[in-house]
Design an enzyme around this catalytic site. Structure first.
Site, mmCIF file in Angstrom:
data_model
loop_
_atom_site.group_PDB
_atom_site.id
_atom_site.type_symbol
_atom_site.label_atom_id
_atom_site.label_comp_id
_atom_site.label_asym_id
_atom_site.label_seq_id
_atom_site.Cartn_x
_atom_site.Cartn_y
_atom_site.Cartn_z
ATOM 1 N N ASN A 1 60.427 27.108 49.094
ATOM 2 C CA ASN A 1 59.119 26.641 49.585
ATOM 3 C C ASN A 1 58.668 25.323 48.942
ATOM 4 O O ASN A 1 57.763 24.665 49.450
ATOM 5 C CB ASN A 1 58.032 27.717 49.413
ATOM 6 C CG ASN A 1 58.167 28.881 50.375
ATOM 7 O OD1 ASN A 1 57.806 30.007 50.052
ATOM 8 N ND2 ASN A 1 58.679 28.643 51.579
ATOM 9 N N ASP B 1 54.771 37.027 55.464
ATOM 10 C CA ASP B 1 55.102 35.850 56.283
ATOM 11 C C ASP B 1 54.197 35.758 57.510
ATOM 12 O O ASP B 1 53.729 36.770 58.030
ATOM 13 C CB ASP B 1 56.579 35.940 56.703
ATOM 14 C CG ASP B 1 57.129 34.591 57.142
ATOM 15 O OD1 ASP B 1 56.473 33.554 56.917
ATOM 16 O OD2 ASP B 1 58.233 34.580 57.728
HETATM 17 C C1 IPE Z 1 59.662 33.591 52.915
HETATM 18 O O1 IPE Z 1 59.004 33.011 53.984
HETATM 19 C C2 IPE Z 1 58.933 33.280 51.657
HETATM 20 C C3 IPE Z 1 57.592 33.837 51.549
HETATM 21 C C4 IPE Z 1 57.012 34.655 52.377
HETATM 22 C C5 IPE Z 1 56.873 33.418 50.389
HETATM 23 P P1 IPE Z 1 59.464 31.606 54.590
HETATM 24 O O2 IPE Z 1 58.547 31.339 55.731
HETATM 25 O O3 IPE Z 1 59.543 30.594 53.534
HETATM 26 O O4 IPE Z 1 60.946 31.924 55.081
HETATM 27 P P2 IPE Z 1 61.828 31.270 56.222
HETATM 28 O O5 IPE Z 1 61.800 29.783 55.985
HETATM 29 O O6 IPE Z 1 61.199 31.629 57.541
HETATM 30 O O7 IPE Z 1 63.185 31.899 56.061
HETATM 31 C C1 IPE Z 2 54.126 32.785 54.344
HETATM 32 O O1 IPE Z 2 53.580 32.149 55.452
HETATM 33 C C2 IPE Z 2 53.581 32.252 53.055
HETATM 34 C C3 IPE Z 2 54.472 31.288 52.381
HETATM 35 C C4 IPE Z 2 55.736 31.094 52.656
HETATM 36 C C5 IPE Z 2 53.887 30.492 51.320
HETATM 37 P P1 IPE Z 2 54.236 30.852 56.096
HETATM 38 O O2 IPE Z 2 53.546 29.658 55.533
HETATM 39 O O3 IPE Z 2 55.712 30.874 55.947
HETATM 40 O O4 IPE Z 2 53.823 31.051 57.616
HETATM 41 P P2 IPE Z 2 54.688 30.667 58.896
HETATM 42 O O5 IPE Z 2 56.025 31.322 58.739
HETATM 43 O O6 IPE Z 2 54.786 29.172 58.907
HETATM 44 O O7 IPE Z 2 53.909 31.212 60.046
HETATM 45 MG MG MG Z 3 57.219 31.618 57.098
#
Ligand code: IPE
Ligand code: IPE
Ligand code: MG
Length: 225
Positions: A57, A9
């Site tokens: 997502n 993340d």
């Molecule tokens: C969790 O991250 C999913 C992945 C890393 C693929 P998110 O960024 O989607 O999770 P939330 O929304 O902060 O809980």
């Molecule tokens: C994790 O990075 C990857 C996916 C969930 C696809 P994020 O896209 O959630 O990154 P932040 O949380 O917005 O920084």
């Molecule tokens: Mg994230």
């Protein structure tokens, strides 16, 4: 440690801090994954599961979702040779049917071509822990509806029943939640949270996570004395 799982993340925040589009953060995240896979092999870890795209997502913008799918497709194409020669077995866990037929075909081909690898990289794609449990329940219902269900039976219907439960689950970027990752499999996993954003996750961070894990006492509910 046999199995490390990572909630990768913070890609979006990494890009934002650099005034770059979110997809460039995801690209940097893919590079971090290559690094960490290398560290895992050096540490003798045999399974790495990474959370790359959750069932939730899909709610993101069309542009981000299609950018991620393109990145995945490019990753699979450009890394195939390297994965095969390094003995990496590539697998996808998740609701594969949600993905485009083109990507499903590419996944199936890469899974087949890397079948002989002795190190497993499991990529969680269109993955949700609740979805996995519901899918397993539906699959079980088709086969043995009359029989009482044991935990072992149930496990056999999960996406990758042959992969052992994760010993350690790492989440980067400072969020203290699991966001629907490996609900069944994490019953006795240890957790490690770090503020570091996934694209910045390096050797020192990896060593810190492993050092923290090595100090844990895993009792699994039992007591030695
Ligand atoms: C969790 O991250 C999913 C992945 C890393 C693929 P998110 O960024 O989607 O999770 P939330 O929304 O902060 O809980
Ligand atoms: C994790 O990075 C990857 C996916 C969930 C696809 P994020 O896209 O959630 O990154 P932040 O949380 O917005 O920084
Ligand atoms: Mg994230």
């Amino acid at each position: 440690m046999e199995h490390l799982a990572i909630i990768m993340d913070g890609n979006g925040r990494w890009a934002k801090a650099r005034n770059k589009p979110r997809i460039s953060g995801h690209r940097a995240g893919a590079e971090a994954l290559d690094r960490v896979m290398h560290y895992c092999r050096e540490a003798g870890i045999r399974y790495l599961t990474v959370y790359a795209f959750s069932t939730e997502n899909w709610k993101r913008s069309k542009a981000e979702v299609s950018g991620l799918m393109k990145l995945l497709s490019n990753y699979m194409r450009s890394k195939e040779k390297e994965l095969v020669s390094n003995g990496v077995r590539f697998r996808v866990v998740g609701r594969k049917a949600d993905l485009s037929t083109k990507i499903q075909r590419e996944i199936a081909a890469l899974e087949e071509h890397t079948r002989g690898g002795d190190f497993t990289l499991a990529v969680a794609l269109s993955y949700g822990g609740r979805a996995e449990i519901v899918d397993a329940a539906n699959e079980w219902r088709k086969t043995n509806p009359g029989k009482p269900l044991t935990e072992e039976d149930f496990r056999s219907f999960l996406y990758a029943p042959d992969i052992p439960d994760p010993d350690l689950i790492v989440r980067t970027s400072g969020e203290l939640r699991t966001s629907n990752f490996l609900l069944w499999e994490s019953a006795y996993s240890e957790y490690y949270f770090t503020d570091v954003l996934w694209p910045d996750f390096d050797r020192a961070e990896f060593d810190k996570a492993l050092a923290s894990y090595s100090k844990r006492e895993r009792r699994m509910g039992g007591r030695l004395k």
